[in-house]
Design a protein around this motif. Structure first.
Motif, short mmCIF file in Angstrom:
data_model
loop_
_atom_site.label_atom_id
_atom_site.label_comp_id
_atom_site.label_asym_id
_atom_site.label_seq_id
_atom_site.Cartn_x
_atom_site.Cartn_y
_atom_site.Cartn_z
N THR A 117 -2.83 15.81 5.43
CA THR A 117 -2.21 17.00 4.85
C THR A 117 -0.72 17.03 5.19
N PRO A 118 0.07 17.78 4.44
CA PRO A 118 1.52 17.82 4.72
C PRO A 118 1.85 18.24 6.15
N ASP A 119 1.07 19.13 6.72
CA ASP A 119 1.37 19.59 8.08
C ASP A 119 0.85 18.64 9.16
N ARG A 120 0.28 17.50 8.74
CA ARG A 120 -0.08 16.44 9.69
C ARG A 120 0.68 15.14 9.37
N ALA A 121 1.77 15.28 8.64
CA ALA A 121 2.50 14.10 8.16
C ALA A 121 3.00 13.21 9.29
N ALA B 57 -7.68 20.78 -5.83
CA ALA B 57 -6.37 20.90 -6.47
C ALA B 57 -5.18 21.10 -5.52
N ARG B 58 -5.36 21.00 -4.21
CA ARG B 58 -4.26 21.31 -3.30
C ARG B 58 -3.45 20.09 -2.88
N ALA B 59 -3.85 18.90 -3.28
CA ALA B 59 -3.08 17.69 -2.97
C ALA B 59 -2.03 17.47 -4.05
N ARG B 60 -1.26 16.38 -3.92
CA ARG B 60 -0.22 16.09 -4.91
C ARG B 60 -0.79 15.85 -6.29
N ARG B 61 -1.99 15.28 -6.33
CA ARG B 61 -2.69 15.10 -7.60
C ARG B 61 -4.12 15.58 -7.43
N PRO B 62 -4.72 16.14 -8.48
CA PRO B 62 -6.09 16.63 -8.36
C PRO B 62 -7.06 15.50 -8.03
N ILE B 63 -8.07 15.82 -7.27
CA ILE B 63 -9.13 14.87 -6.93
C ILE B 63 -10.39 15.32 -7.67
#
Length: 256
Positions: free
Chosen positions: A71-75, A235-241
């Motif tokens: 996730t972005p906050d674990r980059a 839907a919360r990633a850069r692209r949908p899964i």
């Protein structure tokens, strides 16, 4: 605690270096040859770590498995830290299935592992959540990871299963996880673990339900009797899964 019984069915993949579902999952090859001498067996609580390592290998590159970790906050987290969390999550899940579900393995060294939730069962009770370690996810996932897992993923899978199965929701066998170690692929292990439960479901006149995040595997599952129902997305990633929802209806035994 949010519902914990909704999870994902992902399969290990054809790639020699990757495993699992969306990214590069190993389809259950209908032509695979079953290695003689190995039959499905139930995993004990004392075997949780070994079984989890099989799934960790199988899901190492899986988009859904990584959805709560990368996730972005674990980059800034290291690859080692991400792997540790990945393995721990699977240890919690395997333990919960040993307690309340049906955890199966096959092969000489936990080569393939399948986690099933039987009809009428779930992992929602506080005793299972505490004993399995699932409670630790509230502290080990990042803020975004917790949002994805508890507020998006679990409700989406829970609600989708309820809508697809309707009145049969509590009557279905739910294939939550299935994965094969990279070196053990092509031996028909995954097929055998699915057919093991499918035969029980047929005898009980119950459906089997799964979600697949590998675009290849729905074709393979169709050969095992599963039919597509709908598609859902995280839907919360850069692209949908995207995940495919599939149901296998019980097969009646032919009259002799």
């Amino acid at each position: 605690m949010e519902k914990m019984n909704a999870a994902l069915t992902i399969e290990s993949t054809t790639s020699a270096s990757t495993s699992t579902s969306t990214s590069a999952s190993n389809p259950i090859k209908p032509s695979a040859i079953i290695t003689p001498g190995y039959e499905p067996r139930v995993i004990k609580l004392s075997e949780v770590k070994a079984a989890a390592l099989c799934l960790a290998d199988a899901f190492a590159k899986d988009d859904v498995a990584m959805y709560f970790i990368e996730t972005p906050d674990r980059a800034r987290k290291s690859a080692a830290a991400n792997w540790s969390l990945h393995v721990s999550i699977l240890e919690y899940v395997v333990a919960a299935h040993c307690m309340k579900g049906l955890a199966l393995t096959i092969g000489p060294n936990y080569d393939c592992v399948a986690l099933w939730m039987p009809p009428g069962q779930n992992m929602d009770d506080m005793c299972t959540i505490l004993r399995s370690g699932m409670w630790r996810l509230h502290y080990r996932l990042s803020a975004e990871g917790k949002t994805r897992f508890f507020k998006e993923f679990l409700p989406l899978l829970h609600d989708t299963k309820a809508k697809v199965l309707g009145a049969r929701d509590d009557d279905a066998w739910y294939l939550v996880y299935i994965g094969t170690k990279t070196r053990a692929r092509g031996k028909g292990y995954a097929r055998k673990l699915i057919e093991y439960v499918a035969r029980m479901a047929d005898a009980q006149s119950r459906p089997c339900y799964l979600e697949s995040s590998n675009a290849v595997n729905p074709v393979i599952y169709a050969k095992l009797g599963f039919a597509p129902q709908k598609k859902i997305q995280l839907a919360r990633a850069r692209r949908p899964i995207e995940l495919d929802i599939m149901v296998r209806e019980p097969v009646k035994a032919e009259a002799v």
